[in-house]
Design a protein around this motif. Structure first.
Motif, PDB file in Angstrom:
ATOM      1  N   LEU A 140      18.489  -2.122 -30.824  1.00 56.36           N
ATOM      2  CA  LEU A 140      18.295  -2.334 -29.391  1.00 56.36           C
ATOM      3  C   LEU A 140      16.823  -2.230 -29.014  1.00 56.36           C
ATOM      4  O   LEU A 140      16.333  -2.988 -28.162  1.00 56.36           O
ATOM      5  N   LEU A 141      16.107  -1.319 -29.656  1.00 57.15           N
ATOM      6  CA  LEU A 141      14.672  -1.174 -29.390  1.00 57.15           C
ATOM      7  C   LEU A 141      13.942  -2.482 -29.683  1.00 57.15           C
ATOM      8  O   LEU A 141      13.065  -2.910 -28.915  1.00 57.15           O
ATOM      9  N   ARG A 142      14.297  -3.134 -30.792  1.00 59.24           N
ATOM     10  CA  ARG A 142      13.648  -4.403 -31.148  1.00 59.24           C
ATOM     11  C   ARG A 142      13.922  -5.475 -30.091  1.00 59.24           C
ATOM     12  O   ARG A 142      13.055  -6.289 -29.784  1.00 59.24           O
ATOM     13  N   VAL A 143      15.131  -5.460 -29.549  1.00 59.74           N
ATOM     14  CA  VAL A 143      15.456  -6.415 -28.482  1.00 59.74           C
ATOM     15  C   VAL A 143      14.573  -6.164 -27.272  1.00 59.74           C
ATOM     16  O   VAL A 143      13.997  -7.091 -26.685  1.00 59.74           O
ATOM     17  N   LEU A 144      14.445  -4.900 -26.877  1.00 64.03           N
ATOM     18  CA  LEU A 144      13.654  -4.559 -25.699  1.00 64.03           C
ATOM     19  C   LEU A 144      12.166  -4.839 -25.905  1.00 64.03           C
ATOM     20  O   LEU A 144      11.462  -5.216 -24.962  1.00 64.03           O
ATOM     21  N   GLN A 145      11.680  -4.660 -27.119  1.00 61.18           N
ATOM     22  CA  GLN A 145      10.259  -4.883 -27.394  1.00 61.18           C
ATOM     23  C   GLN A 145       9.891  -6.355 -27.362  1.00 61.18           C
ATOM     24  O   GLN A 145       8.858  -6.740 -26.812  1.00 61.18           O
ATOM     25  N   ASN A 146      10.743  -7.195 -27.951  1.00 61.70           N
ATOM     26  CA  ASN A 146      10.400  -8.610 -28.124  1.00 61.70           C
ATOM     27  C   ASN A 146      11.281  -9.574 -27.341  1.00 61.70           C
ATOM     28  O   ASN A 146      11.027 -10.780 -27.346  1.00 61.70           O
ATOM     29  N   MET A 147      12.338  -9.038 -26.705  1.00 59.72           N
ATOM     30  CA  MET A 147      13.301  -9.865 -25.981  1.00 59.72           C
ATOM     31  C   MET A 147      13.841 -10.991 -26.862  1.00 59.72           C
ATOM     32  O   MET A 147      13.936 -12.153 -26.456  1.00 59.72           O
ATOM     33  N   GLU A 148      14.195 -10.620 -28.098  1.00 58.14           N
ATOM     34  CA  GLU A 148      14.785 -11.579 -29.018  1.00 58.14           C
ATOM     35  C   GLU A 148      15.762 -10.851 -29.948  1.00 58.14           C
ATOM     36  O   GLU A 148      15.696  -9.623 -30.095  1.00 58.14           O
ATOM     37  N   PHE A 149      16.693 -11.621 -30.527  1.00 58.43           N
ATOM     38  CA  PHE A 149      17.700 -11.014 -31.387  1.00 58.43           C
ATOM     39  C   PHE A 149      18.045 -11.977 -32.520  1.00 58.43           C
ATOM     40  O   PHE A 149      17.766 -13.179 -32.460  1.00 58.43           O
ATOM     41  N   LEU A 150      18.661 -11.405 -33.562  1.00 58.83           N
ATOM     42  CA  LEU A 150      19.000 -12.181 -34.751  1.00 58.83           C
ATOM     43  C   LEU A 150      20.501 -12.077 -35.000  1.00 58.83           C
ATOM     44  O   LEU A 150      21.002 -11.010 -35.360  1.00 58.83           O
ATOM     45  N   PRO A 151      21.255 -13.178 -34.814  1.00 57.43           N
ATOM     46  CA  PRO A 151      22.687 -13.139 -35.131  1.00 57.43           C
ATOM     47  C   PRO A 151      22.917 -12.821 -36.602  1.00 57.43           C
ATOM     48  O   PRO A 151      22.082 -13.149 -37.458  1.00 57.43           O
ATOM     49  N   ILE A 152      24.028 -12.185 -36.916  1.00 52.32           N
ATOM     50  CA  ILE A 152      24.353 -11.850 -38.307  1.00 52.32           C
ATOM     51  C   ILE A 152      24.440 -13.134 -39.135  1.00 52.32           C
ATOM     52  O   ILE A 152      25.105 -14.095 -38.756  1.00 52.32           O
ATOM     53  N   GLY A 153      23.746 -13.132 -40.270  1.00 54.89           N
ATOM     54  CA  GLY A 153      23.778 -14.285 -41.165  1.00 54.89           C
ATOM     55  C   GLY A 153      22.802 -15.386 -40.814  1.00 54.89           C
ATOM     56  O   GLY A 153      22.691 -16.372 -41.547  1.00 54.89           O
ATOM     57  N   SER A 154      22.057 -15.225 -39.717  1.00 56.47           N
ATOM     58  CA  SER A 154      21.113 -16.262 -39.306  1.00 56.47           C
ATOM     59  C   SER A 154      19.700 -15.876 -39.719  1.00 56.47           C
ATOM     60  O   SER A 154      19.373 -14.697 -39.837  1.00 56.47           O
ATOM     61  N   LYS A 212       1.980  -7.214 -23.371  1.00 52.14           N
ATOM     62  CA  LYS A 212       1.789  -5.894 -22.756  1.00 52.14           C
ATOM     63  C   LYS A 212       1.236  -6.059 -21.345  1.00 52.14           C
ATOM     64  O   LYS A 212       1.689  -5.397 -20.398  1.00 52.14           O
ATOM     65  N   GLY A 213       0.253  -6.937 -21.192  1.00 52.83           N
ATOM     66  CA  GLY A 213      -0.343  -7.170 -19.878  1.00 52.83           C
ATOM     67  C   GLY A 213       0.651  -7.726 -18.872  1.00 52.83           C
ATOM     68  O   GLY A 213       0.693  -7.289 -17.722  1.00 52.83           O
ATOM     69  N   LEU A 214       1.468  -8.684 -19.309  1.00 57.12           N
ATOM     70  CA  LEU A 214       2.476  -9.263 -18.414  1.00 57.12           C
ATOM     71  C   LEU A 214       3.524  -8.224 -18.016  1.00 57.12           C
ATOM     72  O   LEU A 214       3.982  -8.195 -16.867  1.00 57.12           O
ATOM     73  N   GLU A 215       3.893  -7.366 -18.965  1.00 57.74           N
ATOM     74  CA  GLU A 215       4.880  -6.332 -18.679  1.00 57.74           C
ATOM     75  C   GLU A 215       4.348  -5.350 -17.633  1.00 57.74           C
ATOM     76  O   GLU A 215       5.043  -5.022 -16.663  1.00 57.74           O
ATOM     77  N   LYS A 240      15.641 -16.012 -28.359  1.00 56.65           N
ATOM     78  CA  LYS A 240      15.140 -15.292 -27.201  1.00 56.65           C
ATOM     79  C   LYS A 240      16.303 -14.962 -26.263  1.00 56.65           C
ATOM     80  O   LYS A 240      17.240 -15.746 -26.131  1.00 56.65           O
ATOM     81  N   THR A 241      16.224 -13.789 -25.630  1.00 53.80           N
ATOM     82  CA  THR A 241      17.237 -13.456 -24.635  1.00 53.80           C
ATOM     83  C   THR A 241      16.596 -13.425 -23.253  1.00 53.80           C
ATOM     84  O   THR A 241      15.463 -12.952 -23.091  1.00 53.80           O
ATOM     85  N   THR A 242      17.303 -13.969 -22.277  1.00 53.76           N
ATOM     86  CA  THR A 242      16.843 -13.942 -20.890  1.00 53.76           C
ATOM     87  C   THR A 242      17.703 -13.002 -20.058  1.00 53.76           C
ATOM     88  O   THR A 242      17.633 -13.009 -18.829  1.00 53.76           O
ATOM     89  N   ARG A 284      11.559   2.785 -23.147  1.00 52.55           N
ATOM     90  CA  ARG A 284      11.774   1.343 -22.941  1.00 52.55           C
ATOM     91  C   ARG A 284      12.926   1.100 -21.962  1.00 52.55           C
ATOM     92  O   ARG A 284      12.893   0.156 -21.166  1.00 52.55           O
ATOM     93  N   LEU A 285      13.953   1.949 -22.045  1.00 59.07           N
ATOM     94  CA  LEU A 285      15.117   1.771 -21.184  1.00 59.07           C
ATOM     95  C   LEU A 285      14.841   2.191 -19.741  1.00 59.07           C
ATOM     96  O   LEU A 285      15.371   1.600 -18.807  1.00 59.07           O
ATOM     97  N   LYS A 286      14.020   3.227 -19.557  1.00 56.03           N
ATOM     98  CA  LYS A 286      13.840   3.783 -18.215  1.00 56.03           C
ATOM     99  C   LYS A 286      12.560   3.308 -17.540  1.00 56.03           C
ATOM    100  O   LYS A 286      11.863   4.080 -16.877  1.00 56.03           O
ATOM    101  N   VAL A 287      12.265   2.009 -17.675  1.00 56.04           N
ATOM    102  CA  VAL A 287      11.171   1.432 -16.890  1.00 56.04           C
ATOM    103  C   VAL A 287      11.454   1.705 -15.413  1.00 56.04           C
ATOM    104  O   VAL A 287      10.586   2.108 -14.647  1.00 56.04           O
ATOM    105  N   HIS A 288      12.713   1.486 -15.038  1.00 50.51           N
ATOM    106  CA  HIS A 288      13.219   1.922 -13.735  1.00 50.51           C
ATOM    107  C   HIS A 288      14.408   2.837 -14.011  1.00 50.51           C
ATOM    108  O   HIS A 288      15.199   2.571 -14.921  1.00 50.51           O
ATOM    109  N   SER A 289      14.556   3.888 -13.247  1.00 47.30           N
ATOM    110  CA  SER A 289      15.704   4.781 -13.472  1.00 47.30           C
ATOM    111  C   SER A 289      16.215   5.332 -12.145  1.00 47.30           C
ATOM    112  O   SER A 289      15.428   5.571 -11.218  1.00 47.30           O
TER     113      SER A 289
END
Length: 351
Positions: free
Chosen positions: A261-275, A118-121, A280-282, A309-314
């Motif tokens: 999508l919210l989970r991706v934006l919150q943690n910048m990570e994703f889970l492929p189907i079946g994995s 949160k602080g870094l963001e 982490k996403t950059t 989360r989406l409109k940090v900048h708009s």
């Protein structure tokens, strides 16, 4: 983000040592630990901490006094006051003086990690806004070449170029709104080119994807994840690594996909189907819509937390009817393009 400096000031060696273990486990390498608050104050002019944890009660100088000093220096530092007791009055006073939050010991690993992220963001957004202020003072003659293919002489549109250039090197998400045909993807691509990101600019129309297709398209799947998955498939988030992913028509996305999508934006990570392994996403996320998202939020059709989360900048792109000074420019642009193409039949250009 993980290269930004994190500083912890606490007079107890055991406490700072435990924080150090937690930071190493989370992959943070750029940090400084101080058991002497006066030594920290001495070093402060040479530091530019992104996140600062201050213990409230320390010998020599108290955390609240350090908070006031750092805040008065107009630094972008995200400051957390740490205390051994829960004191609402003190917490409110510290937050009014500039603290981002007031934490009570003991702080577990999850809470500590959440506070750092949160602080870094917040630090990143503040830093981007400083760049925005600097870029908006630039004259139109200094316009970034990456925006020159967007035909306009409208002052509001030119201001958007300056704003987008200013935020281009950041990581925060961007929401682009505007009617159909206003050029939202052109703006997104120009933003990507200005960023200097080495990864790809990847586009996807999310309104056309039902939940399973959304998951497979963005996150990919592992071999054997479902019938017919005879080989691994890389999702678009992985394809856009180090670059930008442009999510078009975000306003028409299904509710289940909104949660993913919210989970991706919150943690910048994703889970492929079946994995069972998170990745982490950059990729930087830019979203666009011609819908009134605020109205959709009020109607319960779009998640409020995702919206913010989406409109940090708009940015909102004006339709052509609100920038009539561009009509002539666009006419001659397309006329020239037409005449330089294969069809060179003469056409009359009105005065």
């Amino acid at each position: 983000m993980k290269n930004d400096l994190i500083v912890i000031v606490d007079d107890e060696l055991e406490i700072t040592s435990s924080y150090e273990i937690l930071m190493r486990r989370e992959g943070f390498k750029n940090y400084a630990l101080y058991n002497d608050p006066l030594k920290f104050m001495e070093d402060l002019p040479d530091l530019n901490p992104a996140v600062l944890f201050l213990y409230l009660r320390m010998p020599g100088i108290e955390g609240e006094d350090i908070l006031q000093t750092v805040s008065s220096e107009k630094m972008n530092t995200s400051i957390f006051i740490v205390s051994g007791t829960e004191d609402v009055e003190t917490a409110v006073r510290c937050i009014k003086k500039g603290a981002l939050d007031y934490l009570v010991k003991p702080i577990d690993r999850s809470r500590f990690q959440t506070a750092i992220m949160k602080g870094l963001e917040v630090y990143g957004v503040k830093a981007e806004l400083d760049v925005v202020k600097a870029c908006l003072t630039k004259s139109s003659s200094q316009q970034n070449a990456n925006f020159k293919h967007i035909i306009t002489r409208n002052s509001e549109m030119m201001s958007l170029f300056g704003y987008l250039e200013a935020i281009s090197e950041g990581n925060s998400s961007v929401l682009i709104t505007g009617e159909t045909g206003t050029g939202k993807e052109l703006f997104a691509e120009a933003l990507h080119k200005s960023s200097g990101r080495k990864g790809e600019f990847v586009t996807v129309n999310v309104s056309a994807l039902e939940e399973n297709m959304f998951n497979d398209t963005l996150f990919g799947h592992v071999k054997g994840a479902f019938t017919g998955a005879d080989k691994e498939r890389k999702g678009l988030l992985a394809t856009a690594a180090g670059g930008t992913i442009f999510l078009d028509e975000i306003g028409d996305m299904a509710e289940a996909s909104q949660i993913k999508l919210l989970r991706v934006l919150q943690n910048m990570e994703f889970l492929p189907i079946g994995s069972d392994k998170l990745y982490k996403t950059t990729a930087r996320i830019i979203a666009a819509t011609n819908a009134d998202l605020e109205k959709k939020v009020k109607e319960g059709l779009f998640r409020r937390d995702l919206y913010y989360r989406l409109k940090v900048h708009s940015v909102n792109i004006l339709p052509l009817r609100e920038r009539k000074e561009d009509i002539e420019l666009l006419f001659y642009h397309f006329y020239e393009k037409f005449m330089n193409g294969d069809n060179k039949e003469s056409i009359n250009v009105p005065d």
